[in-house]
Structures are given as structure tokens and as C-alpha cells.
Design a protein around this motif. Structure first.
Motif, PDB file in Angstrom:
ATOM      1  N   SER A 146       0.808  -1.225   0.000  1.00  0.00           N
ATOM      2  CA  SER A 146       0.000   0.000   0.000  1.00  0.00           C
ATOM      3  C   SER A 146       0.839   1.271   0.000  1.00  0.00           C
ATOM      4  O   SER A 146       0.313   2.363  -0.223  1.00  0.00           O
ATOM      5  N   GLY A 147       2.134   1.152   0.295  1.00  0.00           N
ATOM      6  CA  GLY A 147       2.992   2.329   0.338  1.00  0.00           C
ATOM      7  C   GLY A 147       2.718   3.259   1.499  1.00  0.00           C
ATOM      8  O   GLY A 147       2.983   4.469   1.413  1.00  0.00           O
ATOM      9  N   THR A 204       0.490   0.788  12.230  1.00  0.00           N
ATOM     10  CA  THR A 204       0.539  -0.432  11.439  1.00  0.00           C
ATOM     11  C   THR A 204      -0.734  -0.622  10.627  1.00  0.00           C
ATOM     12  O   THR A 204      -1.663   0.180  10.692  1.00  0.00           O
ATOM     13  N   ALA A 205      -0.766  -1.708   9.849  1.00  0.00           N
ATOM     14  CA  ALA A 205      -1.930  -2.054   9.038  1.00  0.00           C
ATOM     15  C   ALA A 205      -2.870  -2.958   9.828  1.00  0.00           C
ATOM     16  O   ALA A 205      -2.561  -3.389  10.940  1.00  0.00           O
ATOM     17  N   GLY A 206      -4.013  -3.274   9.223  1.00  0.00           N
ATOM     18  CA  GLY A 206      -5.012  -4.081   9.908  1.00  0.00           C
ATOM     19  C   GLY A 206      -4.926  -5.554   9.596  1.00  0.00           C
ATOM     20  O   GLY A 206      -5.955  -6.239   9.542  1.00  0.00           O
ATOM     21  N   GLY A 207      -3.715  -6.073   9.417  1.00  0.00           N
ATOM     22  CA  GLY A 207      -3.522  -7.480   9.089  1.00  0.00           C
ATOM     23  C   GLY A 207      -3.073  -8.314  10.270  1.00  0.00           C
ATOM     24  O   GLY A 207      -3.387  -8.018  11.433  1.00  0.00           O
ATOM     25  N   ARG A 254       0.560  -4.037  23.087  1.00  0.00           N
ATOM     26  CA  ARG A 254       1.093  -2.792  22.519  1.00  0.00           C
ATOM     27  C   ARG A 254      -0.051  -1.981  21.921  1.00  0.00           C
ATOM     28  O   ARG A 254      -0.867  -2.529  21.161  1.00  0.00           O
ATOM     29  N   PRO A 255      -0.130  -0.694  22.209  1.00  0.00           N
ATOM     30  CA  PRO A 255      -1.149   0.140  21.566  1.00  0.00           C
ATOM     31  C   PRO A 255      -0.816   0.345  20.094  1.00  0.00           C
ATOM     32  O   PRO A 255       0.306   0.699  19.740  1.00  0.00           O
ATOM     33  N   ALA A 256      -1.806   0.111  19.239  1.00  0.00           N
ATOM     34  CA  ALA A 256      -1.595   0.193  17.799  1.00  0.00           C
ATOM     35  C   ALA A 256      -2.530   1.227  17.190  1.00  0.00           C
ATOM     36  O   ALA A 256      -3.741   1.201  17.443  1.00  0.00           O
ATOM     37  N   ALA A 257      -1.970   2.142  16.409  1.00  0.00           N
ATOM     38  CA  ALA A 257      -2.753   3.048  15.574  1.00  0.00           C
ATOM     39  C   ALA A 257      -2.833   2.400  14.199  1.00  0.00           C
ATOM     40  O   ALA A 257      -1.806   2.173  13.552  1.00  0.00           O
ATOM     41  N   VAL A 258      -4.042   2.090  13.735  1.00  0.00           N
ATOM     42  CA  VAL A 258      -4.224   1.166  12.623  1.00  0.00           C
ATOM     43  C   VAL A 258      -4.798   1.860  11.390  1.00  0.00           C
ATOM     44  O   VAL A 258      -5.727   2.662  11.485  1.00  0.00           O
ATOM     45  N   VAL A 259      -4.223   1.489  10.235  1.00  0.00           N
ATOM     46  CA  VAL A 259      -4.754   1.877   8.932  1.00  0.00           C
ATOM     47  C   VAL A 259      -5.188   0.597   8.217  1.00  0.00           C
ATOM     48  O   VAL A 259      -4.395  -0.338   8.085  1.00  0.00           O
ATOM     49  N   ALA A 260      -6.442   0.550   7.790  1.00  0.00           N
ATOM     50  CA  ALA A 260      -6.890  -0.580   6.969  1.00  0.00           C
ATOM     51  C   ALA A 260      -6.410  -0.328   5.545  1.00  0.00           C
ATOM     52  O   ALA A 260      -6.936   0.536   4.851  1.00  0.00           O
ATOM     53  N   VAL A 261      -5.394  -1.065   5.113  1.00  0.00           N
ATOM     54  CA  VAL A 261      -4.767  -0.783   3.827  1.00  0.00           C
ATOM     55  C   VAL A 261      -5.392  -1.559   2.675  1.00  0.00           C
ATOM     56  O   VAL A 261      -5.029  -1.366   1.522  1.00  0.00           O
ATOM     57  N   GLY A 283     -14.335  -1.977  19.647  1.00  0.00           N
ATOM     58  CA  GLY A 283     -14.088  -2.613  20.941  1.00  0.00           C
ATOM     59  C   GLY A 283     -13.069  -1.897  21.803  1.00  0.00           C
ATOM     60  O   GLY A 283     -12.865  -2.291  22.957  1.00  0.00           O
ATOM     61  N   GLY A 284     -12.435  -0.863  21.265  1.00  0.00           N
ATOM     62  CA  GLY A 284     -11.419  -0.147  22.027  1.00  0.00           C
ATOM     63  C   GLY A 284     -10.094  -0.867  22.114  1.00  0.00           C
ATOM     64  O   GLY A 284      -9.262  -0.565  22.971  1.00  0.00           O
ATOM     65  N   TYR A 285      -9.866  -1.823  21.177  1.00  0.00           N
ATOM     66  CA  TYR A 285      -8.636  -2.612  21.209  1.00  0.00           C
ATOM     67  C   TYR A 285      -7.496  -1.968  20.430  1.00  0.00           C
ATOM     68  O   TYR A 285      -6.344  -2.373  20.569  1.00  0.00           O
ATOM     69  N   VAL A 286      -7.814  -1.024  19.547  1.00  0.00           N
ATOM     70  CA  VAL A 286      -6.806  -0.305  18.770  1.00  0.00           C
ATOM     71  C   VAL A 286      -7.216   1.161  18.683  1.00  0.00           C
ATOM     72  O   VAL A 286      -8.357   1.534  18.996  1.00  0.00           O
ATOM     73  N   LEU A 287      -6.297   1.982  18.226  1.00  0.00           N
ATOM     74  CA  LEU A 287      -6.576   3.375  17.908  1.00  0.00           C
ATOM     75  C   LEU A 287      -6.879   3.430  16.409  1.00  0.00           C
ATOM     76  O   LEU A 287      -5.984   3.202  15.591  1.00  0.00           O
ATOM     77  N   PRO A 288      -8.121   3.685  16.003  1.00  0.00           N
ATOM     78  CA  PRO A 288      -8.480   3.646  14.576  1.00  0.00           C
ATOM     79  C   PRO A 288      -7.975   4.892  13.850  1.00  0.00           C
ATOM     80  O   PRO A 288      -8.558   5.960  13.953  1.00  0.00           O
ATOM     81  N   LEU A 289      -6.904   4.726  13.090  1.00  0.00           N
ATOM     82  CA  LEU A 289      -6.260   5.862  12.435  1.00  0.00           C
ATOM     83  C   LEU A 289      -6.911   6.200  11.098  1.00  0.00           C
ATOM     84  O   LEU A 289      -7.194   7.360  10.808  1.00  0.00           O
ATOM     85  N   SER A 290      -7.152   5.187  10.260  1.00  0.00           N
ATOM     86  CA  SER A 290      -7.782   5.444   8.963  1.00  0.00           C
ATOM     87  C   SER A 290      -8.382   4.155   8.427  1.00  0.00           C
ATOM     88  O   SER A 290      -7.723   3.108   8.456  1.00  0.00           O
ATOM     89  N   ARG A 291      -9.615   4.234   7.913  1.00  0.00           N
ATOM     90  CA  ARG A 291     -10.313   3.056   7.406  1.00  0.00           C
ATOM     91  C   ARG A 291      -9.884   2.698   5.986  1.00  0.00           C
ATOM     92  O   ARG A 291     -10.312   1.692   5.430  1.00  0.00           O
ATOM     93  N   ALA A 292      -9.046   3.513   5.377  1.00  0.00           N
ATOM     94  CA  ALA A 292      -8.499   3.263   4.039  1.00  0.00           C
ATOM     95  C   ALA A 292      -7.123   3.916   3.986  1.00  0.00           C
ATOM     96  O   ALA A 292      -6.800   4.761   4.828  1.00  0.00           O
ATOM     97  N   PRO A 293      -6.282   3.512   3.035  1.00  0.00           N
ATOM     98  CA  PRO A 293      -4.960   4.143   2.938  1.00  0.00           C
ATOM     99  C   PRO A 293      -5.082   5.662   2.841  1.00  0.00           C
ATOM    100  O   PRO A 293      -5.791   6.184   1.986  1.00  0.00           O
ATOM    101  N   GLU A 294      -4.423   6.361   3.737  1.00  0.00           N
ATOM    102  CA  GLU A 294      -4.458   7.822   3.800  1.00  0.00           C
ATOM    103  C   GLU A 294      -3.023   8.322   3.714  1.00  0.00           C
ATOM    104  O   GLU A 294      -2.215   8.052   4.602  1.00  0.00           O
ATOM    105  N   ARG A 295      -2.712   9.033   2.639  1.00  0.00           N
ATOM    106  CA  ARG A 295      -1.324   9.462   2.444  1.00  0.00           C
ATOM    107  C   ARG A 295      -1.107  10.939   2.732  1.00  0.00           C
ATOM    108  O   ARG A 295      -0.015  11.456   2.521  1.00  0.00           O
ATOM    109  N   SER A 296      -2.126  11.629   3.239  1.00  0.00           N
ATOM    110  CA  SER A 296      -1.964  13.024   3.640  1.00  0.00           C
ATOM    111  C   SER A 296      -1.303  13.073   5.010  1.00  0.00           C
ATOM    112  O   SER A 296      -1.918  12.699   6.026  1.00  0.00           O
TER     113      SER A 296
END
Length: 339
Positions: A189-190, A249-252, A263-270, A284-297
């Protein structure tokens, strides 16, 4: 019905993806299972496709496993004794899996499928889906379904270091001092570069450690930054995770490793196949939801990172994540297969 399990001493072939386009998540979890089966007396060989990365082939040897040769379509041919097969691939159809299952059963073997999506109709003796919410997915052609992160296929070093990780989670700071950026073994995903720049902007006092794929050249701007440490592929990545206050990290499959290590994870669904896990883990509060799709801004990512963190937030998310999986899923799956 309940599938007849594999027996110790049987021959097992593990077919998994390991290319630059598929990423290495399939490979890492399949090798973890292969190691567990070998430790319990099975004769295991890992069979990769021709487009597998050279370092994946090297990793098979480093793990003490046999690297098989030949066509995936020939894995069920009769031999001196039955062959059991584990398949972890999005690039095979349900019809192919069903045909393989029939051929294996006729020869006295069994089929296990490691799946994430339940988007193909197939038959198998065992299905493993390690994702959150997998127990709600239909697998009508499966004898036994092992569902949820309790069955996450992790390498043994993760459960081995879980106790130390849980202790350190209670000491996480309010603002991260060390951020690890990790988007899988190949990062198709870059997202590595934008995420690393965003972490630098969001946390001006933090060191940012960046794991970049061996097949890509490092970002020269990151390489020159005084707060950045660029790293290549890491055989002992659990140590890097343990040293981080936040992992971007990614959502894999990396998510289950991070959950095991609290470990607390800020996640991007790539990718589209990560959105369900992203939604469930975020809700569920298990991760920090950073972006639901690749966000390059970088500005948008940085603003979101700063918004997601705050007093006690890293500790709260880390301890919640630790309840998702204890890291012993590989053992559980291997014991079902070799009971």
C-alpha cells in the motif's frame, strides 16, 4: 460433523503465499503453524509459489523446515502414506479447494484451510479463521471451524514474552516517546513513508523507528532525519514492538502479535479485506483507529494521531488489546490437528 484430526507422524504440506503482491502475513502465520506441527512429530514441508520472495525461502530453511518443490496441483498425489495439506492463500478458488479436499480424502489425507473472508464456497476438514468476529461467518463445508483471535497463529516468541509485555504496558506514557512504524513485510500500500512522517509531526519529542521492506529503497528524507531510525526486515520484530510506546501499522496479522504483547496500535486498513477487523477492533477499544483506508496526507494523519492519544489512552488501549489473544493460538490449532 467433527473432522478427524491429523495424527502425529503423518506427512503435512503447507501451501502459503509469500510474494511482494500478497504480502508475508500468510507466510508468517503458516510457518508458525508448520513449526508447531513439526515440534509435535509431523513431517512438514512448506510449498511456496514460484513468485515467492527469496527471503521467504531463506526463512523456511532458517526455521528448520523442509522447502518443498513442485506444483500446488500435485500435492494430493498418492504416495507411500497419506498427505495432509494446509492451504493459506487468497489466490485459489473454492472449486480448487473442494477438488483438493476430495483428492486428499480419497487418498486418506485431510485438508485444513486458513481463511479470513468466507468468500469462497469450499469443503475442508478444518477451517482456521483467526479474525475478530470470525465465529459469525458461514463455513457450511467445514468439518471443524477454529474461529477468532484465540486461534491466532503466532510465532512462539510472542507468548514467551507476553508476561514482560503486560508488565510494561502499565508503564506506558501519556505521549509516546518511541513510535514503531510497521506495514508488513512488503507494504504494497505504500503507507510506511506517510505514516512515519505523520508520527514525526504528531509527536515532536518521539523517536520514530521505521521498518521498511527489503525490496524498496528507503525514503531519503526519513533516512536523514535525526529522530528516525530506519530498519530492514526484523527476524525478532517482537523486541522492536516491546520497545515501542505506540505502533503505527496495518489491519492485518500484525495486529494479533501486538495484542499478545499489549502494545497500543494506531491502525490503517490498507485493503478492503481489513475493514471488518478494523471496524471491530476500533469499536471494541482494542486499537486506535487511524484510517479506514490508505491515507497518504501527512497533515491529516498527524492530526488524527494527536487526537487519538492523550492522558492514559495508550495504557488503556494496550491493556484492552491484551485481552484479545494470549498468543497461544498456534498451540491450540496444532493440538486440534494432531490430537
Amino acid at each position: 460433523m467433527t473432522a478427524a484430526p491429523l495424527r502425529s507422524g503423518r506427512r503435512v504440506r503447507v501451501l502459503c503465499e509469500a510474494s511482494s503482491t500478497t504480502g508475508l502475513g500468510h507466510f508468517v502465520r503458516s510457518v508458525a503453524l508448520a513449526r508447531a506441527l513439526t515440534a509435535r512429530g509431523a513431517e512438514v514441508e512448506v510449498l511456496l509459489r514460484p513468485d515467492a520472495l527469496p527471503r521467504a525461502r531463506e526463512a523456511v530453511a532458517a526455521a528448520g523446515l523442509d522447502l518443498g518443490t513442485g506444483d500446488w496441483n500435485a500435492v494430493a498425489l498418492p504416495s507411500d502414506r497419506p498427505v495432509d495439506v494446509v492451504v493459506d492463500s487468497y489466490r485459489v478458488t473454492g472449486a480448487w479447494l473442494a477438488a483438493l479436499h476430495g483428492a486428499l480424502r480419497a487418498a486418506g489425507g485431510r485438508l485444513t484451510v486458513v481463511d479470513d473472508l468466507a468468500d469462497r464456497a469450499f469443503t475442508a476438514d478444518v477451517v482456521v479463521n483467526q479474525n475478530l468476529g470470525a465465529e459469525r461467518l458461514p463455513y457450511p463445508g467445514a468439518g471443524t471451524v477454529l474461529a477468532g483471535p484465540v486461534h491466532a497463529l503466532l510465532r512462539p516468541e510472542f507468548p514467551a514474552t507476553r508476561a514482560a509485555a503486560l508488565a510494561s504496558a502499565h508503564r506506558l506514557p501519556d505521549v509516546p516517546r518511541s513510535v514503531l512504524v510497521l506495514f508488513g513485510g512488503t507494504d504494497p500500500s505504500g503507507m510506511t513513508g506517510p505514516a512515519a512522517h505523520a508520527a514525526l509531526a504528531a509527536f515532536p519529542g518521539a523517536t520514530v523507528r521505521v521498518i521498511h521492506p527489503a525490496e524498496t529503497a528507503p525514503d531519503p528524507e526519513l533516512a536523514a532525519h535525526p529522530r528516525v531510525e530506519l530498519l530492514g526486515p526484523r527476524p525478532e520484530v517482537h523486541r522492536d514492538m516491546l520497545g515501542a510506546d505506540l505502533v503505527v501499522t496495518a489491519g492485518g496479522t500484525t495486529l494479533w502479535e501486538l495484542c499478545c504483547l499489549a502494545r497500543p496500535a494506531a491502525v490503517v486498513a490498507v485493503a478492503g479485506n481489513q475493514t471488518a477487523v478494523y471496524d471491530g477492533m476500533g469499536a471494541g477499544g482494542y486499537v486506535l483507529p487511524l484510517s479506514r483506508a490508505p491515507e497518504r496526507s501527512v497533515p491529516r494523519l498527524a492530526a488524527r494521531l494527536a487526537e487519538l492519544t492523550g492522558p492514559g489512552r495508550l495504557r488503556e488501549v494496550a491493556l484492552a488489546a491484551a485481552t484479545v489473544t494470549d498468543g497461544s493460538g498456534t498451540t491450540r490449532v496444532a493440538e486440534v490437528l494432531l490430537a
